[in-house]
Structure formats: C-alpha cells, structure tokens
Design an enzyme around this catalytic site. Structure first.
Site, PDB file in Angstrom:
ATOM      1  N   PHE A 284      39.877 -36.667  -0.403  1.00  0.00           N
ATOM      2  CA  PHE A 284      38.902 -35.897   0.373  1.00  0.00           C
ATOM      3  C   PHE A 284      38.515 -34.663  -0.418  1.00  0.00           C
ATOM      4  CE2 PHE A 284      37.221 -35.770   4.721  1.00  0.00           C
ATOM      5  CZ  PHE A 284      37.466 -37.067   5.136  1.00  0.00           C
TER       6      PHE A 284
ATOM      7  N   GLN B  33      29.812 -24.218   8.524  1.00  0.00           N
ATOM      8  CA  GLN B  33      29.840 -25.297   7.533  1.00  0.00           C
ATOM      9  C   GLN B  33      28.762 -26.361   7.761  1.00  0.00           C
ATOM     10  OE1 GLN B  33      33.263 -28.394   7.302  1.00  0.00           O
ATOM     11  NE2 GLN B  33      33.380 -27.153   5.457  1.00  0.00           N
TER      12      GLN B  33
ATOM     13  N   HIS C 196      27.938 -30.047   6.594  1.00  0.00           N
ATOM     14  CA  HIS C 196      28.561 -31.213   5.962  1.00  0.00           C
ATOM     15  C   HIS C 196      27.492 -31.930   5.139  1.00  0.00           C
ATOM     16  CE1 HIS C 196      30.583 -35.019   5.475  1.00  0.00           C
ATOM     17  NE2 HIS C 196      31.632 -34.622   6.153  1.00  0.00           N
TER      18      HIS C 196
ATOM     19  N   LEU D 180      27.116 -38.036  11.595  1.00  0.00           N
ATOM     20  CA  LEU D 180      27.981 -37.849  10.435  1.00  0.00           C
ATOM     21  C   LEU D 180      28.405 -39.144   9.749  1.00  0.00           C
ATOM     22  CD1 LEU D 180      29.409 -35.335   9.126  1.00  0.00           C
ATOM     23  CD2 LEU D 180      31.490 -36.334  10.048  1.00  0.00           C
TER      24      LEU D 180
ATOM     25  N   GLU E  19      33.262 -37.776   4.901  1.00  0.00           N
ATOM     26  CA  GLU E  19      33.530 -37.526   3.490  1.00  0.00           C
ATOM     27  C   GLU E  19      34.454 -38.615   2.927  1.00  0.00           C
ATOM     28  OE1 GLU E  19      34.016 -33.273   2.886  1.00  0.00           O
ATOM     29  OE2 GLU E  19      35.831 -33.790   1.800  1.00  0.00           O
TER      30      GLU E  19
ATOM     31  N   ARG F 204      32.707 -28.863   0.681  1.00  0.00           N
ATOM     32  CA  ARG F 204      31.418 -29.123   1.336  1.00  0.00           C
ATOM     33  C   ARG F 204      30.356 -28.075   1.053  1.00  0.00           C
ATOM     34  NH1 ARG F 204      34.237 -31.202   6.930  1.00  0.00           N
ATOM     35  NH2 ARG F 204      34.892 -33.170   6.011  1.00  0.00           N
TER      36      ARG F 204
ATOM     37  N   HIS G  29      27.997 -28.611  11.059  1.00  0.00           N
ATOM     38  CA  HIS G  29      29.191 -29.392  11.360  1.00  0.00           C
ATOM     39  C   HIS G  29      30.326 -28.606  12.001  1.00  0.00           C
ATOM     40  CE1 HIS G  29      31.862 -32.764  10.934  1.00  0.00           C
ATOM     41  NE2 HIS G  29      32.685 -32.112  10.139  1.00  0.00           N
TER      42      HIS G  29
ATOM     43  N   ARG H 213      35.948 -24.470   5.372  1.00  0.00           N
ATOM     44  CA  ARG H 213      37.058 -25.366   5.672  1.00  0.00           C
ATOM     45  C   ARG H 213      37.033 -26.593   4.774  1.00  0.00           C
ATOM     46  NH1 ARG H 213      37.644 -30.101   8.851  1.00  0.00           N
ATOM     47  NH2 ARG H 213      35.545 -30.003   9.727  1.00  0.00           N
TER      48      ARG H 213
HETATM   49  C1  LIG Z   1      31.478 -36.254  13.875  1.00  0.00           C
HETATM   50  C2  LIG Z   1      32.644 -35.396  13.469  1.00  0.00           C
HETATM   51  C3  LIG Z   1      33.616 -35.892  12.605  1.00  0.00           C
HETATM   52  C4  LIG Z   1      34.709 -35.101  12.236  1.00  0.00           C
HETATM   53  N1  LIG Z   1      35.660 -35.612  11.393  1.00  0.00           N
HETATM   54  C5  LIG Z   1      36.752 -34.870  11.088  1.00  0.00           C
HETATM   55  C6  LIG Z   1      37.805 -35.404  10.287  1.00  0.00           C
HETATM   56  O1  LIG Z   1      37.812 -36.557   9.882  1.00  0.00           O
HETATM   57  N2  LIG Z   1      38.871 -34.594   9.986  1.00  0.00           N
HETATM   58  C7  LIG Z   1      38.947 -33.309  10.441  1.00  0.00           C
HETATM   59  O2  LIG Z   1      39.926 -32.639  10.155  1.00  0.00           O
HETATM   60  N3  LIG Z   1      37.959 -32.793  11.216  1.00  0.00           N
HETATM   61  C8  LIG Z   1      36.880 -33.544  11.554  1.00  0.00           C
HETATM   62  N4  LIG Z   1      35.897 -33.002  12.356  1.00  0.00           N
HETATM   63  C9  LIG Z   1      36.113 -31.678  12.957  1.00  0.00           C
HETATM   64  C10 LIG Z   1      37.078 -31.795  14.115  1.00  0.00           C
HETATM   65  O3  LIG Z   1      36.960 -33.061  14.698  1.00  0.00           O
HETATM   66  C11 LIG Z   1      36.816 -30.753  15.196  1.00  0.00           C
HETATM   67  O4  LIG Z   1      36.766 -29.479  14.624  1.00  0.00           O
HETATM   68  C12 LIG Z   1      37.945 -30.784  16.213  1.00  0.00           C
HETATM   69  O5  LIG Z   1      38.101 -32.084  16.718  1.00  0.00           O
HETATM   70  C13 LIG Z   1      37.731 -29.818  17.361  1.00  0.00           C
HETATM   71  O6  LIG Z   1      38.777 -30.024  18.285  1.00  0.00           O
HETATM   72  P1  LIG Z   1      38.987 -29.034  19.487  1.00  0.00           P
HETATM   73  O7  LIG Z   1      40.209 -29.486  20.209  1.00  0.00           O
HETATM   74  O8  LIG Z   1      38.970 -27.640  19.005  1.00  0.00           O
HETATM   75  O9  LIG Z   1      37.696 -29.230  20.396  1.00  0.00           O
HETATM   76  P2  LIG Z   1      36.962 -30.550  20.970  1.00  0.00           P
HETATM   77  O10 LIG Z   1      37.611 -31.798  20.574  1.00  0.00           O
HETATM   78  O11 LIG Z   1      35.518 -30.374  20.684  1.00  0.00           O
HETATM   79  O12 LIG Z   1      37.182 -30.400  22.524  1.00  0.00           O
HETATM   80  C14 LIG Z   1      36.603 -29.340  23.261  1.00  0.00           C
HETATM   81  C15 LIG Z   1      37.055 -29.463  24.698  1.00  0.00           C
HETATM   82  O13 LIG Z   1      36.663 -28.305  25.402  1.00  0.00           O
HETATM   83  C16 LIG Z   1      36.100 -28.655  26.627  1.00  0.00           C
HETATM   84  N5  LIG Z   1      35.171 -27.589  27.017  1.00  0.00           N
HETATM   85  C17 LIG Z   1      34.193 -27.007  26.295  1.00  0.00           C
HETATM   86  N6  LIG Z   1      33.571 -26.065  27.022  1.00  0.00           N
HETATM   87  C18 LIG Z   1      34.191 -26.036  28.218  1.00  0.00           C
HETATM   88  C19 LIG Z   1      34.013 -25.278  29.401  1.00  0.00           C
HETATM   89  N7  LIG Z   1      33.063 -24.335  29.518  1.00  0.00           N
HETATM   90  N8  LIG Z   1      34.818 -25.539  30.459  1.00  0.00           N
HETATM   91  C20 LIG Z   1      35.782 -26.503  30.390  1.00  0.00           C
HETATM   92  N9  LIG Z   1      35.983 -27.241  29.282  1.00  0.00           N
HETATM   93  C21 LIG Z   1      35.202 -26.995  28.221  1.00  0.00           C
HETATM   94  C22 LIG Z   1      35.448 -30.001  26.402  1.00  0.00           C
HETATM   95  O14 LIG Z   1      35.369 -30.721  27.605  1.00  0.00           O
HETATM   96  C23 LIG Z   1      36.450 -30.652  25.429  1.00  0.00           C
HETATM   97  O15 LIG Z   1      37.461 -31.291  26.159  1.00  0.00           O
HETATM   98  C24 LIG Z   1      34.813 -33.783  12.733  1.00  0.00           C
HETATM   99  C25 LIG Z   1      33.846 -33.281  13.606  1.00  0.00           C
HETATM  100  C26 LIG Z   1      32.762 -34.070  13.952  1.00  0.00           C
HETATM  101  C27 LIG Z   1      31.721 -33.468  14.858  1.00  0.00           C
END
Ligand SMILES: Cc1cc2nc3c(=O)[nH]c(=O)nc-3n(C[C@H](O)[C@H](O)[C@H](O)COP(=O)(O)OP(=O)(O)OC[C@H]3O[C@@H](n4cnc5c(N)ncnc54)[C@H](O)[C@@H]3O)c2cc1C
Length: 584
Positions: A118, A242, A244, A254, A257, A288, A355, A398
C-alpha cells in the site's frame, strides 16, 4: 421528552464506535449504548476496501518501527510521534484480536493472514514497498464492521438505530467544561430523546460531503465536528483533507489503493508510467497527497486522457485476471457497472476524489477531548475516536490502511478510558433545559418558509469547495471561498422546506445536515488560509515549501460565530524522527 440513563453513550456505529462500545462494555460497571444515525452495518467503515496495516511480516520482513516511521513521514512530520508509536505497536495485536473474533481475512497458502502493498508503507525506512495491509479481498471494512457488530450484540451493548444526535449536553463549570450526555432525534417518530450519561464517546466519522467529487457516503456530513465546534471545542488541523488518487472518473466512487498494491499502474495519455518521474523509488505506491498532485500536474501539462484531457488511466491489463477476480472482485464490478469499462482489457478512467479528513476533534492518547491548546484542558466525560477525532496520528496526510488501524487501536483506548471515567464518577445532574437547543433547531428548520433551496446551497458549497479549497490552494482562492461560505451561511438562514411531517422526515434531516457541512467547510477554509506553507495534503501554490520554523504546529480553529473564527496553535509531539525533506 424521554430521558435514558447510561454509564457510557457512544455516538456512531462504525468501526471506531463499535470498538469503543465493545471495550466500554467489557470494562464498565454499568450499561453502554450506541446511538447511530444509520443502521450500524450501513456505516461507512463497511465501504473500506483495501486493508488494515499492521507489521505482521507474513509476506516479507517487517517491524513496527518501520510502520511508525512511515506514518510520521507520510504525515509530513505533523504526526504526534507518541501516537504513532502506540499505534504501530498496538495495531499488530488488535488485528490478531479481530482474527480471533472470527474476521475472515484472506489467507496465504501457509494459512497466515494475507498482506498486500500500500502507498507509503516501506521496509527499512523507505527502501522499498512492503506487504503490510491485511485484507479480506476488497471488503475489509465490511468484515470488520460485521465482526464488531456481532461482538457488541454478544457483549450486551444496547443500540438506538436511526437516532440522530443533534446536541451535546455540555456545561461550563468553574473547573472547566463537562459533558453530561447527548440529545438525539428519532427519525421514525420525530421524537426527541435525552441520553443522560457519565461519559460520551464521539465516533461519528468524516465530512467528505463538503466536496463535489467524493468517495464518502451521503451520511458523512460532519455532524459532531460541527456540534462540538458550535459548543466552543476547537477543531484541529482541518485544512488537511485527503484526496484519494483513484476515484472513478466524474463519480468519485473509490477504487482501492490495493489495486496499485497488486501491481496496477497509473498512465497518462501517451501511456507513460509518469509516477516514475515524481517518486522514483516507490512510484505508483507513493503516498496519496503526492500521487494526487502528480496526476493534476500531468493533466495541467496537457497529458490527461480522454477528449477533454481531464483524467488519468489506471491500468491492470498486465495482471492475471484470476488474481484480480480473487483479490479485487468489487473493484472489477465497480468499473464494469459504473463506467462500462472491462479492466482486464482496457485502462480505467480515474480522478482524485475527496476521501478523508485528517483533522477533527482534538483528543489525548486516550481519546479524551480537549478544548484548550494543551492536553491539560480536557472536557470531563467526553471522548472521541475514529475519523471524527484528531489524536494526531495522521498528521498532514494519512497513509492508506492507517484509518482502519486507527479505529481499532484508538477506538479501544477511548472505550476503556470512557468506562474507567464512568466507574469513577456519579451521574451529574442535568441542566433543566438539556434538550432545548435541539428542540429549537428542529422546530426552526421544520417550519422554515424561506425562499432558499437546501439542495442548491449544498451543491454550490460542494462545487466551490472543489474549485477553491481542494488539492491546490492559494490566498486568493481561499479568501474567495471564505466570502462564498459567508454568503451561503446568510442564505442558509432563509431556507424553506415543504415536509412538516414527524415520521422519517428526511428533508428536515438534510436541511440540518447542511448546517453541519457549512461549519466543517468553514473550519477547513479558515485553517487553510492561515497556514501559509505546503505540507502533506495542504498544497499552497503561493507558499510551495514546508516551513518548519513557523508552521510545525497543529492548527486549533475556534468558532466565534458563523463566519468568524479564532485560530490558535498546539505543539506537535516530536520524537526520534527529526523532520526531513520528504522524498520517495
Ligand atoms: C470507500 C472508502 C474506502 C476506504 N477504504 C479504507 C481502507 O481500505 N483502509 C483504511 O484504513 N481506511 C479506508 N477508508 C477510510 C475508513 O474507512 C474510514 O475513515 C473509517 O471507516 C471511519 O470509521 P468511523 O468509525 O470513524 O466512522 P464511520 O464508519 O463513518 O461511522 C460513522 C457512524 O456515525 C454515525 N453518525 C454520524 N452522524 C451521526 C449523528 N448525528 N447521530 C448519530 N450517529 C451519527 C453513523 O450512523 C455511523 O454509524 C475508506 C473510506 C472510504 C469512504
């Protein structure tokens, strides 16, 4: 008004929220609940594709120090080195723990967890790419989310799904700020609920919807960053956003990578592998920020592809189709379904896509939210983890696979710390008007009869953020954007909505989310204007060099009122890796 009492409340059911909830439940004497705007398994973590980075060394030799160094260099030395050290060490055991919980990782022939290369992950401090990303085909996040959701249910965590948190119950007391819970709106009924808690963990994810072309789901509207910001908590390093390199052309969907990790190559209109010129050692696997900028340089020089010369090709035609189908099945599907391109036979048109936000709510290493410019000034009872938080592990940029690692390492730490805090403290009395702000916000929005359209303001914000504050920035584009956002904020006061219903009023929700997005955009642009240097993902064309004398420090952006901010600085935690010029 309905009042619920819990020891620990977690806002968000993505990877960070579920990991926090699981560890809070394992450690708390009382009950733990998760409040989520989405059904848990719809959280954006489920869209993560490529993998989670950990120095397991299953394919080639690897060490946590190399991972730590790559993370700091990848972050252009704005990474706090104590956070990077904890992270690189702990993520190894955290990945093995996920394996023991039953996560179906892809395997090597010898049965060990498979690992792929990666961007920015190297051996021997930058010598060559290393296989560090542990993956489950290109559905790693999906598997993490399912696994953690099952474990949380098993452990007895309570879930409030499709509840939208609209406010924090935060009070200023003589000895500092204290959080006593949150207020949430139940989408199905339109009712308001007060969650009275000893500790609260914010894990609400990113804010990519401030931009037009993004990989982020529609729900990623930066709700809790905005709520914290409105309540006097600063936002850290928001200028570092960031892009991507490989989003599907025009759509932003997306392509991981991991495609380049498996050997995919970026080519310009003449078929040249141009990354050889920009990052001679690790080429297409540079971080990135560097790859996205290089792509725009190619496009600007007239070497973009297609009739408008405005995209780049991602070429996998030289890779064995069997490997592609086995390791990257969703990616193959996305190109066929969305662009009608057959990746085994022709290159896929791609462009950078918004991203990930490196910035967010500032925390200590245990996820404790801080409101000053040192780790001493903590909000009692308030924690944050995941993309919404800034510890700061990712610094100015990142590395791929470091977000999933961040969720499990710092999600766990925040969950444990929140449980300990709850065990040591009593529920503090609620203020009498705990839900008043949230009730006012909903009433004002539901009854809005102005002329302005929410969809129009949102798309103008997204287009102008893309034009003025994305991969390249100048004093002029950023100042223009400050004024544009002021204008949009004025117009936002005069919106109208037509659905006055109580049940599943998504028009109301979108209108409220637009207010959150505007705050996120504001913090980003004001912070970017103030940082007159180029570092990591923040590229100023009028200040092209990194300036460690003036700017080796974290931005802390406070909102005074919409459109007006006060910017302070916080020291970077340095350590054994001294800032050096960043070449690959
Ligand atoms: C398409 C894609 C592919 C990716 N691939 C990778 C990868 O391979 N490796 C890697 O390391 N990272 C990757 N990333 C980045 C990584 O996935 C995210 O940064 C990470 O999953 C975020 O996790 P989180 O738990 O912070 O939030 P999220 O998984 O986004 O969850 C947010 C939560 O908050 C809740 N929420 C939001 N607002 C409110 C509110 N007002 N009230 C109540 N609940 C709320 C939502 O319901 C949800 O449950 C990727 C991101 C994307 C978009």
């Amino acid at each position: 008004m309905q009042v619920h009492k819990y020891d620990v409340i977690v806002v968000g059911a993505g990877g960070s929220g579920l990991m926090s909830a699981l560890y809070a439940k394992k450690n708390a004497l009382g009950n733990v609940a998760v409040i989520s705007k989405l059904y848990p398994t719809r959280s954006h973590t489920g869209a993560a594709q490529g993998g989670v980075g950990a120095a397991l060394g299953n394919v080639d030799e690897d060490h946590w120090e190399w991972h730590m160094f790559d993370t700091i260099k990848g972050g252009d030395y704005l990474t706090d080195q104590d956070a990077a050290e904890i992270f690189a060490k702990d993520v190894i055991e955290a990945v093995l723990e996920l394996e023991h919980m039953g996560l179906p990782f892809s395997r090597l022939p010898n049965g060990k967890i498979a690992q792929r290369r990666f961007g920015g992950h190297t051996r021997e401090f930058g010598k060559a790419p290393v296989h560090r990303a542990c993956y489950a085909a290109d559905r790693t996040g999906h598997m993490i989310l399912q696994t953690l959701y099952q474990q949380s249910i098993k452990e007895g965590v309570t879930f409030y799904n499709e509840y939208v948190v609209l406010d924090l119950i935060l009070e200023d007391e003589p000895d500092g700020k204290v959080c006593k819970g949150v207020v949430a709106y139940e989408l199905a009924t339109g009712e308001m609920h007060t969650f009275h808690a000893k500790s609260v963990v914010l894990a609400s994810g990113g804010n990519g919807r401030i931009f037009k072309v993004t990989s982020n789901a529609h729900a990623l509207t930066g709700d809790l960053t905005s709520i914290a910001y409105r309540r006097g908590i600063p936002l850290e390093d928001m200028e570092f956003y960031q892009f991507h390199p490989t989003g599907l052309y025009k759509l932003g969907v997306l392509l991981t990578e991991g495609v380049r990790g498996e050997g995919g190559i970026l080519r310009n209109s003449s078929g040249e592998r141009f990354m050889e010129r920009y990052a001679p050692t690790i080429k297409d696997l540079a971080p990135r920020d560097i790859v996205s900028r290089s792509m725009y340089f190619e496009i600007r020089e007239g070497r973009g592809c297609g009739p408008n010369k405005d995209y780049i090709h991602l070429d996998v035609t030289h890779i064995d189709p069997k490997i592609l189908e086995e390791r990257l099945p969703d990616i193959m599907d996305f190109s066929r379904t969305y662009l009608r391109v057959e990746p085994t036979k022709e290159p896929v048109p791609i462009q950078p896509t918004a991203h990930y936000t490196m910035g967010g709510i500032p925390t200590t290493l245990d996820g404790e939210v801080i409101y000053g410019t040192t780790n001493g000034e903590k909000v009692r009872g308030l924690f944050a983890a995941g993309e919404v938080a800034c510890v700061s592990l990712h610094g100015a940029n990142r590395l791929g696979t470091n977000s999933l690692g961040d969720l499990i390492v710092f999600g766990r730490r925040a969950g444990v710390a929140a449980a300990k805090f709850a065990n040591a403290n009593e529920l503090e009395p609620l203020p009498t008007d705990a839900d008043q702000r949230a009730l006012d916000l909903v009433a004002r929005t539901r009854n809005a009869t102005g002329k302005e359209s929410v969809a129009k303001i949102r798309s103008e914000m997204q287009q102008t953020m893309q034009d003025n504050a994305s991969v390249f920035r100048t004093e002029e584009t950023l100042s223009t954007q400050v004024e544009i956002l002021r204008g949009l904020n004025e117009r936002y006061k005069n919106i109208g909505i037509s659905d006055r219903g109580e049940k599943y009023n998504t028009e109301l929700l979108e209108a409220i989310e637009l207010g959150f997005l505007l705050d996120n955009a504001e913090a980003l642009v004001h912070s970017a204007l103030n940082r007159r240097e180029s570092r990591g993902a923040h590229a100023r064309e009028d200040h092209t060099d990194r300036d460690d004398t003036k700017f080796l420090k974290h931005t802390m952006c406070y909102q005074l009122e919409p459109g007006k901010t006060n910017i302070k600085w916080k020291d970077v935690v340095l350590g054994k890796y001294e800032p050096k010029p960043r070449t690959y």
